[in-house]
Write a protein that holds these residues in place. Sequence first.
Motif, PDB file in Angstrom:
ATOM      1  N   SER A 150       4.442   3.878  -4.504  1.00  0.00           N
ATOM      2  CA  SER A 150       3.429   4.415  -4.786  1.00  0.00           C
ATOM      3  C   SER A 150       3.496   4.164  -6.284  1.00  0.00           C
ATOM      4  O   SER A 150       2.254   4.363  -6.893  1.00  0.00           O
ATOM      5  CB  SER A 150       4.099   6.344  -5.439  1.00  0.00           C
ATOM      6  OG  SER A 150       5.599   5.900  -6.384  1.00  0.00           O
ATOM      7  N   PHE A 151       4.428   3.425  -6.657  1.00  0.00           N
ATOM      8  CA  PHE A 151       3.822   2.680  -8.377  1.00  0.00           C
ATOM      9  C   PHE A 151       3.274   2.148  -8.299  1.00  0.00           C
ATOM     10  O   PHE A 151       1.584   1.733  -9.009  1.00  0.00           O
ATOM     11  CB  PHE A 151       5.017   2.437  -8.468  1.00  0.00           C
ATOM     12  CG  PHE A 151       5.066   1.074  -9.874  1.00  0.00           C
ATOM     13  CD1 PHE A 151       4.670   1.635 -11.077  1.00  0.00           C
ATOM     14  CD2 PHE A 151       4.769   0.419 -10.158  1.00  0.00           C
ATOM     15  CE1 PHE A 151       5.013   0.952 -12.567  1.00  0.00           C
ATOM     16  CE2 PHE A 151       4.583  -0.531 -11.230  1.00  0.00           C
ATOM     17  CZ  PHE A 151       4.824  -0.140 -12.918  1.00  0.00           C
ATOM     18  N   HIS A 160      -8.962   0.445 -10.885  1.00  0.00           N
ATOM     19  CA  HIS A 160      -9.921   1.569 -11.486  1.00  0.00           C
ATOM     20  C   HIS A 160     -10.533   1.868 -12.418  1.00  0.00           C
ATOM     21  O   HIS A 160     -11.562   2.151 -12.315  1.00  0.00           O
ATOM     22  CB  HIS A 160      -9.439   3.488 -11.308  1.00  0.00           C
ATOM     23  CG  HIS A 160      -9.863   4.233 -11.019  1.00  0.00           C
ATOM     24  ND1 HIS A 160     -11.456   4.093 -10.328  1.00  0.00           N
ATOM     25  CD2 HIS A 160      -9.928   5.093 -11.826  1.00  0.00           C
ATOM     26  CE1 HIS A 160     -12.106   5.805 -10.459  1.00  0.00           C
ATOM     27  NE2 HIS A 160     -11.436   6.116 -11.653  1.00  0.00           N
ATOM     28  N   LYS A 187      -9.543  -3.035  -6.506  1.00  0.00           N
ATOM     29  CA  LYS A 187      -9.135  -1.905  -6.382  1.00  0.00           C
ATOM     30  C   LYS A 187     -10.046  -1.862  -5.138  1.00  0.00           C
ATOM     31  O   LYS A 187      -9.154  -0.892  -3.999  1.00  0.00           O
ATOM     32  CB  LYS A 187     -10.212  -1.162  -7.184  1.00  0.00           C
ATOM     33  CG  LYS A 187      -9.889   0.379  -6.879  1.00  0.00           C
ATOM     34  CD  LYS A 187     -10.834   1.280  -7.795  1.00  0.00           C
ATOM     35  CE  LYS A 187     -10.205   3.126  -7.460  1.00  0.00           C
ATOM     36  NZ  LYS A 187     -11.073   3.674  -7.063  1.00  0.00           N
ATOM     37  N   ASN A 247      -4.751   2.538  -8.508  1.00  0.00           N
ATOM     38  CA  ASN A 247      -5.300   3.751  -9.276  1.00  0.00           C
ATOM     39  C   ASN A 247      -5.468   4.278 -10.890  1.00  0.00           C
ATOM     40  O   ASN A 247      -6.663   4.753 -11.683  1.00  0.00           O
ATOM     41  CB  ASN A 247      -4.916   5.446  -8.908  1.00  0.00           C
ATOM     42  CG  ASN A 247      -5.653   5.328  -6.895  1.00  0.00           C
ATOM     43  OD1 ASN A 247      -7.383   5.326  -7.021  1.00  0.00           O
ATOM     44  ND2 ASN A 247      -4.774   5.854  -6.726  1.00  0.00           N
ATOM     45  N   GLY A 248      -4.792   3.537 -11.017  1.00  0.00           N
ATOM     46  CA  GLY A 248      -4.648   2.879 -12.936  1.00  0.00           C
ATOM     47  C   GLY A 248      -5.458   2.494 -13.576  1.00  0.00           C
ATOM     48  O   GLY A 248      -7.042   2.120 -13.328  1.00  0.00           O
ATOM     49  N   HIS A 282       0.699  -1.241  -0.090  1.00  0.00           N
ATOM     50  CA  HIS A 282      -0.096  -0.046  -0.344  1.00  0.00           C
ATOM     51  C   HIS A 282       0.707   1.075  -0.102  1.00  0.00           C
ATOM     52  O   HIS A 282       0.437   2.714  -0.051  1.00  0.00           O
ATOM     53  CB  HIS A 282      -1.182  -0.214   1.544  1.00  0.00           C
ATOM     54  CG  HIS A 282      -0.002   0.527   2.582  1.00  0.00           C
ATOM     55  ND1 HIS A 282      -0.487  -0.575   3.128  1.00  0.00           N
ATOM     56  CD2 HIS A 282      -0.290   1.478   3.307  1.00  0.00           C
ATOM     57  CE1 HIS A 282       0.562  -0.635   4.149  1.00  0.00           C
ATOM     58  NE2 HIS A 282       0.679   0.953   4.509  1.00  0.00           N
ATOM     59  N   GLN A 291       0.353   2.300  -6.265  1.00  0.00           N
ATOM     60  CA  GLN A 291      -0.954   2.654  -6.471  1.00  0.00           C
ATOM     61  C   GLN A 291      -1.397   4.070  -7.592  1.00  0.00           C
ATOM     62  O   GLN A 291      -2.461   3.413  -7.621  1.00  0.00           O
ATOM     63  CB  GLN A 291      -0.960   3.532  -4.438  1.00  0.00           C
ATOM     64  CG  GLN A 291      -0.561   3.481  -3.676  1.00  0.00           C
ATOM     65  CD  GLN A 291      -1.947   2.350  -2.927  1.00  0.00           C
ATOM     66  OE1 GLN A 291      -3.096   2.810  -3.682  1.00  0.00           O
ATOM     67  NE2 GLN A 291      -1.874   1.424  -3.106  1.00  0.00           N
ATOM     68  N   THR A 292      -0.184   4.058  -7.940  1.00  0.00           N
ATOM     69  CA  THR A 292      -0.457   5.181  -9.061  1.00  0.00           C
ATOM     70  C   THR A 292      -1.250   4.005 -10.201  1.00  0.00           C
ATOM     71  O   THR A 292      -2.014   4.574 -10.750  1.00  0.00           O
ATOM     72  CB  THR A 292       0.404   5.880  -9.694  1.00  0.00           C
ATOM     73  OG1 THR A 292       1.135   6.260  -8.320  1.00  0.00           O
ATOM     74  CG2 THR A 292       0.392   7.212 -10.096  1.00  0.00           C
ATOM     75  N   TYR A 293      -0.357   3.307 -10.769  1.00  0.00           N
ATOM     76  CA  TYR A 293      -0.272   2.328 -12.036  1.00  0.00           C
ATOM     77  C   TYR A 293      -1.517   1.796 -11.615  1.00  0.00           C
ATOM     78  O   TYR A 293      -2.639   0.965 -12.534  1.00  0.00           O
ATOM     79  CB  TYR A 293       1.094   2.251 -12.399  1.00  0.00           C
ATOM     80  CG  TYR A 293       1.585   3.049 -13.315  1.00  0.00           C
ATOM     81  CD1 TYR A 293       1.500   4.492 -14.677  1.00  0.00           C
ATOM     82  CD2 TYR A 293       2.976   4.449 -12.109  1.00  0.00           C
ATOM     83  CE1 TYR A 293       1.886   5.546 -14.600  1.00  0.00           C
ATOM     84  CE2 TYR A 293       3.538   5.249 -13.285  1.00  0.00           C
ATOM     85  CZ  TYR A 293       2.927   5.628 -14.162  1.00  0.00           C
ATOM     86  OH  TYR A 293       3.827   7.147 -14.104  1.00  0.00           O
TER      87      TYR A 293
END
Length: 431
Positions: free
Chosen positions: A33-34, A45, A209, A41-42, A30, A36-38
């Motif tokens: 950041s990779f 999502h 997600k 949330n990428g 969690h 989470q971002t890609y």
Amino acid sequence: MNKKMSITTKIMIAMCIGLATGSLINAFAHDISFVQTYLVNGLFHVVGAAFVNSLKMLVVPLVTFSLICGVCGIGDVAVLGRVGIKAFALYILTTAMAITLALIVALFIAPGEGFEQAAGSSDFTPKPAPPLTEVFINIVPSNPVNAFAEGNMLQIIFFVILFAIAMLMTGDIGRQLADTAEKLNEVMMKVVTLVMDFAPIGVFFLMAKTFSLQGIGLILPMIGYFSVVILCLLLHAFGTFSVLLALLAKLNPLVFMQKMRPAHIFAFSTASSNATIPVTLQVVEQRLGVDNSTAAFTVPLGATINMDGTAIMQGVATVFIANVYAIDLGIMDYMTIVGMSILASIGTAGVPGVGLIMLAMVFNQVGLPVEGIGLILGVDRILDMVRTAVNITGDATVTCIVARTENKIDDQIFQDPDAGVITEVELPHKV
Ligand code: ASP
């Protein structure tokens, strides 16, 4: 043993893998950041949201054509009124039973007593709940095109019923239109099946997600409240609905529950009764054997005004917050809570999370601090998923009861385990 795996089994497997993937990410990745971002949330999502959109895309045309067919199938305004009154009364009755059960169980178990208030975040600022008078006025659309564009269910139902009644009154012209609506309805049902082919993928990403963001750890401080809501939801789904189905619809609740599985999965993964309408309709008509003339009317209506699971959450939440803030509620307060939860259930749109907003209305009425909702916010998404599954089970239960009283349920289809099993669609190579 070369039987092909059914779509429902595939969706169920995808749901479990999604749940496991999400939980693992939440536990171990969690803070990367990779990821989470890609990923969360990428990819998760985007695909999940696109899938929910594809379900929502079906709702308005499907309800419109199906409802026209339903009203024309009933063919008599008096019968239509009777079906409407029965459905409405049963929806109110089941919601009243749900909230009463929730209050009794919650008062008995008393979740929240001695709860450390500091453990929760109390910075919740509620969106204002719509005034109830607005809810009633807004049933009548001032502009039907707007209602269709916005997907306002109650307004669409109101207009389409009026339109279909006019069709019944215009003889030949109306009949021709009804024939066309029937063809369009059939094509729309095929579109539903096409979208369902992608469901395993969509459900996987939705679950991945949600559970990447919602760690199991979030539940722990709230375990008391969480378990009481889940307990009441299960009691209502397997207790109240089973009794009603057996007594009033003369149907085997076990067969019912088993056949409802695809609709449960969709409600659980989307947390939206509205987005689940296409699946609920398909299951109720093709697997449970309810005639379109009843289902086309009661299912969308139920998805809009019948929220037993939401009422249960509101009942337990009220007792929980009253305990946390050490506020004593009297018998009149509990009566008010029952009444307000029924009204809130009518006013709650079948979309994710609205139940919590409407809870503010209940709290205001009995003088509980609205910011208390902040305490239960963290676990609400998972509860929303479960209560949405209960909400649509209530819609299907009432639909079956109304259909039984109108002699509009085919017992042979209900008993047949293979009836209406969703199969994959073979796409034609050339059109
Ligand atoms: N998500 C619920 C539904 O669509 C409504 C709610 O309780 O928020 O049925």
